[in-house]
Design an enzyme around this catalytic site. Structure first.
Site, PDB file in Angstrom:
ATOM      1  N   ASP A  13       0.859  -1.189   0.000  1.00 35.39           N
ATOM      2  CA  ASP A  13       0.000   0.000   0.000  1.00 35.39           C
ATOM      3  C   ASP A  13       0.891   1.234   0.000  1.00 35.39           C
ATOM      4  OD1 ASP A  13      -2.134   1.684   0.126  1.00 35.39           O
ATOM      5  OD2 ASP A  13      -2.852   1.045   2.091  1.00 35.39           O
ATOM      6  N   ASP A 110      -3.075   2.512  -5.801  1.00 33.42           N
ATOM      7  CA  ASP A 110      -2.022   2.538  -4.792  1.00 33.42           C
ATOM      8  C   ASP A 110      -1.892   1.274  -3.964  1.00 33.42           C
ATOM      9  OD1 ASP A 110      -4.439   2.820  -3.538  1.00 33.42           O
ATOM     10  OD2 ASP A 110      -3.796   4.405  -2.165  1.00 33.42           O
ATOM     11  N   GLU A 111      -2.480   0.155  -4.393  1.00 33.13           N
ATOM     12  CA  GLU A 111      -2.329  -1.058  -3.594  1.00 33.13           C
ATOM     13  C   GLU A 111      -2.436  -2.308  -4.449  1.00 33.13           C
ATOM     14  OE1 GLU A 111      -5.434  -1.826  -0.723  1.00 33.13           O
ATOM     15  OE2 GLU A 111      -6.853  -0.563  -1.829  1.00 33.13           O
TER      16      GLU A 111
END
Length: 351
Positions: A13, A110-111
């Protein structure tokens, strides 16, 4: 003989991803409270996309109205969202993760999950963080778990710029006394329903009779919530590329619309914009959805299935306007959204 290595799930993350991308573009913002959202004007109707850690110290959070963020942190630097820049940065991050030659399941900008075999997951996580930083100049945190659920939750304990391991062994020691909405998959509404049953903590949820949960919350969801309470998850890291089922756009009006001819014009404009999005996919629309948010904050949705798959703008606009006709035209409109669901790709959607 060499002992078989253990299979782990890593949840990667990015730390304050959107704000971090903006700070990379503007180094003079390092250490300052940065808030990104809308067109960057905190006096307009828009919400916070992300806030830097410095801004979060003032209570600014994602999803918060920008006006509220301005009240909490009047000295913050407010910036407009720039989706293409975040797309490009995300692609670099995912390329860095794929360079490990292990399954990578992308969850968003973002992950992502990684499925790895190693005897030392902490060292592996440190290598992941280092490679992402080296290639993108972005920091990330890594959750280590014996399944996806535990890895996802573990990440929060590793932030920022660190890692944390959460497994069956320490699950209840770490999570048992936490509220049920600390679990991935349980939001405020579900937590409220559980509280109505006297279930307030993760440990209480795990210990609740499955049949009771099935009777009160549904035969599928009830037992599933109990499995969440136990940290159970049998899903695997799936590297199959995500195939969108549809695209949508919405706009929040800076001044409430009272003339529904203006609402209709906005619906046509949004439909045209979403049509361009699905043209890039090369798949026609089969269903049209509409979202209207009345003043002060009441949302209504409507949808209809088209007679046949189409990319004809006039036909799609007509469908959106038909949906508008099903709504209450006596009320002021704060937000409008249009969504087009597409025909499945050849071979259907991945499982």
């Amino acid at each position: 003989m060499t002992a078989p290595r253990t299979t782990w799930v890593l949840h990667v993350d990015l730390d304050q991803f959107i704000a971090a991308v903006e700070v990379l573009r503007r180094p003079e913002l390092v250490g300052l409270p940065v808030v990104v959202g809308g067109r960057g004007d905190p006096t307009e109707r828009s919400v916070v996309a992300t806030a830097s850690y410095e801004a979060r110290e003032y209570g600014v959070r994602s999803g918060m109205p920008m006006r509220t963020a301005l009240k909490r942190c009047p000295d913050a630097v407010f910036l407009p969202s720039d989706a293409p820049a975040y797309d490009a940065a995300s692609a670099e991050v995912m390329d860095a993760l794929r360079s490990f030659d292990v399954p990578v399941q992308v969850l968003g900008w973002d992950e992502a999950f990684m499925g790895v075999e190693t005897d030392d997951p902490e060292s592996y996580a440190a290598e992941v963080r280092g490679r992402v930083l080296e290639r993108t100049r972005l920091h990330c945190s890594v959750g280590i778990g014996d399944n996806k659920l535990r890895a996802k939750i573990a990440t929060e304990f590793g932030k920022p710029r660190g890692s944390y391991r959460l497994t069956e062994e320490n699950w209840f020691a770490v999570m048992g006394d936490r509220p049920t909405d600390a679990l991935w998959g349980i939001g405020r509404k579900t937590a409220t329903k559980l509280a109505g049953l006297g279930i307030h903590t993760v440990h209480q949820l795990a210990a609740t009779d499955a049949q009771l949960l099935a009777d009160r919350l549904g035969p599928t969801m009830g037992p599933w919530y109990r499995r969440l309470g136990r940290g159970a998850d049998t899903s695997t890291v799936d590297a199959t590329p995500y195939v969108p089922r549809g695209h949508g756009r919405e706009t929040t009006f800076q001044t409430d619309l009272t003339d529904w001819s203006d609402v209709a014009a906005a619906a046509r404009t949004l439909t045209g914009a979403v049509l361009e999005d699905i043209r890039k996919e090369g798949r026609p629309a089969v269903r049209v959805g509409l979202k209207v948010r009345y003043v002060p904050f009441e949302t209504r949705t409507r949808s209809l299935t088209l007679p046949g798959a189409t990319m004809d703008r006039a036909e799609l606009e007509a469908a959106a306007l038909e949906l508008l006709d099903r709504l209450d035209h006596s009320r002021k409109v704060r937000l409008l959204g249009v969504r087009l669901e597409m025909a499945p790709p050849e071979g259907g959607y991945p499982d």
